[in-house]
Scaffold this active site. Structure first.
Site: not given
Length: 665
Positions: A158, A164, A208, A235, A275, A292
């Site tokens: 990653k 995204g 998720h 994703h 998350e 946000r």
């Protein structure tokens, strides 16, 4: 509370913020680019300021222009929405320096979560569960490979600055590592200007699950349940729901408390989302924190009865949180589907153009639509192609799911392509109904999700012919036409035979010759060797059809010679192919050309300019309604040139070829 705020965003989220601000008596200032001059958020705001050209870098991402607009309009605060500058620490810091409240967390909190590796380090110290992995500063290929080999495959590469799905690669063996690392670095560098990577153990079939948190400036922090966002494509979230199905109360509480711990670890203020990945055993691991408001926040609002934008405004103005943790209640289940202008059959490519037809299911306590468009709005190539968010609520998950499928079947848009049928297929799939969820759901059910609804050829062709007949009748009845003229008789008058009309229809990828015979009380449909009895009419955009005793109600939309009929079980598109009649006198004069028989796209030019051709030689190919049509030379002559190139859109009747017919001897 603020008197006036500026919304540094556009589209659906700008409209969403305006609605809450208006309810609180707060005046709003919109900003807009060239492309958004007539956008809905501009129309809804109390005031609007032009900030530049259509490209986001020259408008919505230009911090100086936005701050100047806020100062010129005496705005006390800026709401960044999501995307654009919402997670830009430099912008938050600039707002603070200008004496304008940033409706969001501090610049330092944004920076803490902006780097995935730094975020994981902070979360580890705060006791938030982490996926085993490597987040170190040594970024040499040798170290990264060694760490991956040590933790065992499969692993996930990653980008540390990513988001995204950019710069992300799954690696299933040591032999794949070098190629995957090179590709991930290249993509990360292109997207973020940073090729640093981290490595995580790849969780098999994870869900998720994210937790909505809120913190104020009075040391209060709460979580407002969680959302399951496992239905993703590349994703990117597609359908979200709250609460996450199948979680025990103990697991829900553990995830919520971990999320609040994560927020407090960075002195968070306002709305945020933590998350997690949830494995099959019920273990959860921190993935990232979005500093946000999330796109999917409405599902949380539906099950808690709270307005999260109002919470944002109150917290930013210095008020304490409206509720404590013990006051927050969960009521029922909610789902959200993101409706985009995209062509699902072409790899989900964005679809641009004017929305020439838009009919929405009626809103109410159990159904909500957040949108930034109306009929006539344009989906431009410059921004995210979202049309709307469709949010439903039910007492149970199954009730919410059924309401979602019903609402999707009633959501009708024509102009750009949309993903509505794809969303309907997801919501109606048994695996979705049975909560068999993970982040690879779409890949696992690819064949079922991309299926087209079974075509009912006779029904659709009957609807097409009836629609075209109605349009002819209305055209002949328009002012200026002699309604008593036999040439204007839309019934297809014939001496000593029943009146009939023929239609050359392009539908379902094929061409059909359909005939309607007027039998007085009904019409007889002649198709191939079949006959059927039809009745019905087209009034405005409502099509009523009775076919052999079965009644159907549809919605009818038209655009540039093409038409769409929406049924409850899907939609179909059709066009009428027009014959091109060449004027022999014009041909003799050397001015004849090829007229497009339908609205479509030029696919191929089959000869070079200056080529002599014989009658019947193929010259140009156009495509419409997923069918190719070859236009041929009407007589011997010369192709002097072409007026369009492959890929160009052409209107029906447009001249495609400069053709010089051979002079008669």
């Amino acid at each position: 509370m603020f008197n006036r705020i500026l919304i540094a965003n556009r589209g659906e989220i700008a409209c969403r913020v305006i609605h809450t601000a208006r309810a609180l008596g707060i005046r709003t200032v919109a900003v807009y680019s060239d492309a958004d001059r007539n956008a809905l958020h501009v129309q809804l705001a109390d005031q609007a300021v032009h900030i530049g050209e259509s490209a986001a870098t020259l408008s919505y991402l230009d911090q100086d222009k936005i701050l100047k607009a806020a100062q010129e309009t005496s705005s006390e605060a800026i709401h960044p929405g999501y995307g654009f500058l919402s997670e830009n620490a430099a912008f938050a810091r600039a707002c603070d320096a200008a004496g304008i409240a940033f409706i969001g967390p501090s610049a330092s909190a944004i920076e803490s979560m902006g780097s995935k590796s730094r975020a994981k380090s902070i979360m580890g110290k705060a006791g938030v569960p982490l996926i085993p992995g490597y987040h170190g500063d040594d970024q040499s290929d040798e170290i990264l490979r060694r760490e991956a080999d040590a933790m065992g495959y499969p692993v996930l590469l990653k980008a540390t600055a990513g988001g995204g799905g950019k710069g992300m690669r799954a690696v299933h063996s040591s032999g794949e590592f070098t190629e995957a690392l090179t590709a991930a670095r290249r993509e990360s560098s292109a997207s973020f200007g940073d090729d640093r990577m981290l490595i995580e153990k790849l969780i098999q079939r994870p869900r998720h699950v994210e937790v909505q948190v809120f913190c104020d400036g009075h040391s209060n922090g709460v979580y407002l349940a969680e959302r399951d966002c496992s239905i993703q494509r590349r994703h990117q979230k597609v359908i979200e729901e709250a609460p996450a199905p199948g979680l025990s109360e103990d697991l829900r509480r553990a995830m919520g408390e971990a999320a609040v711990d994560a927020a407090r670890a960075i002195d968070y203020l306002g709305a945020g989302t933590v998350e997690f990945l949830l494995d099959a055993s019920g273990q959860f691991f921190f993935m990232e924190m979005n500093t946000r408001l999330q796109v999917e926040h409405p599902v949380t609002e539906m099950i808690t009865g709270q307005d999260l934008v109002e919470w944002q405004l109150r917290v930013a103005a210095g008020d304490p949180l409206p509720l404590s943790q013990s006051d927050i209640r969960i009521d029922g289940h909610a789902m959200e589907a993101r409706i985009y202008a995209e062509d699902t059959e072409q790899g989900f490519l964005p679809s641009t153009g004017v929305i020439n037809y838009l009919r929405l299911p009626p809103e109410g306590p159990s159904l909500r639509i957040d949108t930034g468009v109306i009929e006539g709005s344009e989906i431009s190539p410059y921004y995210d192609p979202m049309i709307a968010k469709l949010i439903v609520h039910g007492d149970t998950r199954e009730e919410a799911r059924r309401r979602l499928t019903s609402a999707l079947s009633a959501f009708r848009v024509a102009g750009p392509a949309s993903n509505i049928a794809f969303l309907y297929n997801i919501a109606s799939l048994p695996a979705f109904a049975h909560c068999d969820l993970d982040t690879h759901f779409i890949e696992r059910h690819n064949e079922d999700l991309f299926r087209a609804p079974p075509a009912q050829k006779n029904r659709d062709l009957a609807a097409a012919a009836l629609s075209l007949l109605s349009l002819r009748q209305k055209a002949n009845q328009s002012p200026g036409n002699d309604r008593f003229s036999p040439w204007a008789d839309s019934r297809g008058w014939r001496m000593n035979t029943p009146h009939s009309q023929r239609f050359d229809v392009l539908c379902h990828g094929e061409e059909y010759l359909v005939e309607l015979v007027d039998r007085g009380e009904y019409l007889e449909l002649l198709l191939d060797d079949e006959t059927a009895t039809i009745r019905g009419n087209l009034q405005d955009d409502v099509l009523m059809l009775e076919l052999d005793g079965h009644r159907y109600r549809g919605s009818f939309a038209r655009e540039d010679g093409e038409y769409t009929v929406f049924w409850d079980d899907g939609a179909f598109h059709f066009a009428e192919k027009q014959l091109t009649v060449l004027d022999s006198s014009a041909a003799a004069a050397g001015d004849s050309d090829f007229g497009a028989p339908m609205h479509g796209t030029v696919v191929a030019l089959l000869v070079e300019p200056g080529t002599d051709v014989s009658a019947g030689d193929p010259v140009v190919v156009i495509e419409a309604m997923k069918m190719e049509q070859t236009l041929r030379a009407p007589s011997p002559g010369k192709v002097k040139g072409f007026r369009f190139n492959p890929g160009d859109l052409v209107d029906r009747g447009a001249s495609l070829v400069d053709f010089e017919a051979e002079s008669a001897q």
